[in-house]
Design a protein around this motif. Structure first.
Motif, PDB file in Angstrom:
ATOM      1  N   ARG A  44       0.791  -1.264   0.055  1.00 36.43           N
ATOM      2  CA  ARG A  44      -0.170   0.155   0.078  1.00 36.43           C
ATOM      3  C   ARG A  44       0.866   1.237  -0.072  1.00 36.43           C
ATOM      4  O   ARG A  44       0.678   2.198  -0.598  1.00 36.43           O
TER       5      ARG A  44
ATOM      6  N   CYS B 172     -13.204 -11.925   2.883  1.00 39.62           N
ATOM      7  CA  CYS B 172     -13.371 -10.476   2.677  1.00 39.62           C
ATOM      8  C   CYS B 172     -14.857 -10.355   3.714  1.00 39.62           C
ATOM      9  O   CYS B 172     -15.313 -11.093   4.265  1.00 39.62           O
TER      10      CYS B 172
ATOM     11  N   ASP C  32     -14.076  -5.906  -0.985  1.00 37.04           N
ATOM     12  CA  ASP C  32     -13.894  -4.726   0.134  1.00 37.04           C
ATOM     13  C   ASP C  32     -13.416  -3.578  -0.339  1.00 37.04           C
ATOM     14  O   ASP C  32     -12.887  -2.686   0.530  1.00 37.04           O
ATOM     15  N   ARG C  33     -13.619  -3.058  -1.423  1.00 38.69           N
ATOM     16  CA  ARG C  33     -13.103  -1.949  -2.132  1.00 38.69           C
ATOM     17  C   ARG C  33     -11.515  -1.537  -1.977  1.00 38.69           C
ATOM     18  O   ARG C  33     -10.958  -0.663  -1.853  1.00 38.69           O
ATOM     19  N   ASP C  34     -10.620  -2.660  -1.519  1.00 35.22           N
ATOM     20  CA  ASP C  34      -9.450  -2.338  -1.368  1.00 35.22           C
ATOM     21  C   ASP C  34      -8.741  -3.220  -2.278  1.00 35.22           C
ATOM     22  O   ASP C  34      -7.343  -3.078  -2.567  1.00 35.22           O
ATOM     23  N   THR C  35      -9.072  -4.231  -2.991  1.00 35.84           N
ATOM     24  CA  THR C  35      -8.477  -5.065  -3.841  1.00 35.84           C
ATOM     25  C   THR C  35      -9.071  -5.592  -4.979  1.00 35.84           C
ATOM     26  O   THR C  35     -10.281  -5.607  -4.987  1.00 35.84           O
TER      27      THR C  35
ATOM     28  N   ARG D  12      -4.078  -2.668  -5.788  1.00 40.21           N
ATOM     29  CA  ARG D  12      -4.257  -2.546  -4.551  1.00 40.21           C
ATOM     30  C   ARG D  12      -3.747  -0.932  -4.328  1.00 40.21           C
ATOM     31  O   ARG D  12      -4.429  -0.396  -3.083  1.00 40.21           O
TER      32      ARG D  12
ATOM     33  N   PRO E 194      -4.552   2.740  -3.781  1.00 44.58           N
ATOM     34  CA  PRO E 194      -5.952   3.401  -3.239  1.00 44.58           C
ATOM     35  C   PRO E 194      -6.754   3.877  -4.528  1.00 44.58           C
ATOM     36  O   PRO E 194      -7.886   3.966  -4.706  1.00 44.58           O
TER      37      PRO E 194
ATOM     38  N   VAL F 214      -7.830   1.849  -7.185  1.00 44.85           N
ATOM     39  CA  VAL F 214      -8.874   0.995  -6.668  1.00 44.85           C
ATOM     40  C   VAL F 214     -10.159   1.858  -6.569  1.00 44.85           C
ATOM     41  O   VAL F 214     -11.349   1.618  -7.177  1.00 44.85           O
TER      42      VAL F 214
ATOM     43  N   CYS G 284     -13.684   1.288  -8.802  1.00 43.75           N
ATOM     44  CA  CYS G 284     -15.055   1.208  -7.875  1.00 43.75           C
ATOM     45  C   CYS G 284     -15.977   2.164  -8.537  1.00 43.75           C
ATOM     46  O   CYS G 284     -17.413   1.993  -8.665  1.00 43.75           O
TER      47      CYS G 284
END
Length: 348
Positions: free
Chosen positions: A113, A141, A218-221, A244, A246, A249, A253
């Motif tokens: 990250r 998840c 989970d909105r991170d991967t 990954r 942010p 991602v 999304c």
């Protein structure tokens, strides 16, 4: 300790018979067993060796030259106890190694990250590795899984795996949203799958066209497919790009939410919504107007070429055109799409 085939010896008929007579006699007497069973000295020696290796014959306490038979349960425990202990030790060692390495998972992801300037994603080319990662993330998840699945009918094994995974996630309270293409609605197996999972709270919608396959955990991967370096950009290689970082991602999304807002809820127990048929027809008209060939139109809309040509035939009939090219020209010249969009906006 390693065990060879000779130590776990095969119990043959002669050795078994010799063991039975030794039990009757209370000890292994070579001459008596040779006489009773009409065995040669070599055969008696072989039987003694086999029974000793199998721990069925053991030295008498205080007189090691005398071999006495023991029960199969005693022999089994004596023979395999050390092997079982070694197996337990190996299993514990494997568990310890896995635990120690997996304990570094938060460190790895945190490092990934933070190191987002040059390496914002991983490229995984091995399909088995990709599937293993997907299985792990599906099982762990916590909040939501969102996916986009291009194409029409889903393969049977894929539906079975998706059903099991989706229901398991819903049992854990994980939100699940999926976008298919409209053409998936005509497949009975897909409709049955959607019926099962929507009853459990999964949300499914369809759109006429989607960008590509997308999986968001989970909105991170994010998982995106890799593609072959050729003209056919839709040809997936089976690998995946794991994102990954942010900002990237969040962008994916947002793309999903845009597609979701424009998609139509998939309710399998109702008749096909007229708007879905209209969406397909308008999409075909748009692609025809751009001069796309039948194969490209079918690919973009997730249907077979045969089905696509049937739709095109119906459209050319409706437009009173003699060919698909004339139909595309008529659409472009008459601005039919814009007129329909205007009428829909007025009616809204």
């Amino acid at each position: 300790m390693n065990y060879s085939g000779s130590e776990f010896a095969e119990l043959d008929d002669i050795s078994a018979a010799a063991y039975g007579h030794a039990v009757e006699l209370g000890r292994f007497i070579r001459e008596d067993i040779a006489l009773r069973l009409a065995l040669s000295p070599a055969e008696v020696t072989h039987a003694e060796k086999v029974l000793t290796l199998l721990r069925l014959l053991q030295p008498m306490p205080g007189d090691p030259d005398v071999l006495v038979p023991v029960g199969p349960d005693v022999a089994t425990a004596d023979l395999v106890s050390s092997a079982e202990a070694q197996i337990r030790d190996l299993q514990q060692a494997v568990t310890d190694v896995r635990s120690r390495l997996m304990s570094l998972t938060p460190v790895y992801f945190e490092g990934r990250r933070l190191r987002n300037r040059l390496e914002a994603f991983d490229v995984i080319t091995d399909q088995g590795t990709v599937q293993s990662m997907l299985d792990h993330l599906s099982a762990h998840c916590r909040q939501e899984v969102a996916s986009v699945a291009p194409g029409g009918a889903r393969p049977g094994p894929q539906l079975q795996a998706a059903r099991k995974s989706s229901l398991s996630m819903r049992e854990r309270g994980v939100a699940v949203r999926t976008i298919y293409q409209h053409t998936a609605r005509s497949d009975l197996a897909t409709r049955a799958y959607v019926r099962d999972v929507t009853e459990a709270g999964v949300e499914v919608r369809t759109a006429d066209q989607v960008i590509d396959r997308i999986l968001i955990y989970d909105r991170d991967t994010v998982f995106l497919p890799t593609h072959a370096e050729q003209d056919d950009e839709s040809q997936s290689t089976g690998g995946a790009i794991v994102v990954r970082e942010p900002t990237l991602v969040a962008f994916v999304c947002n793309v999903f939410e845009h597609l979701w807002d424009g998609a139509t809820p998939f309710v399998p127990d109702t008749s096909r919504a007229p708007s879905v048929a209209d969406d397909l027809k308008q999409s075909i008209l748009r692609l025809m107007a751009k001069g796309y060939k039948d194969e490209m139109v079918a690919r973009r809309l997730g249907m077979s070429v045969r089905t696509c040509r049937r739709h095109i035939s119906e459209i050319t009939e409706e437009l009173e055109a003699t060919s698909r090219f004339q139909a595309g020209y008529n659409v472009a010249m008459s601005r039919m799409l814009e007129q329909r969009a205007g009428r829909e906006a007025d009616s809204g």
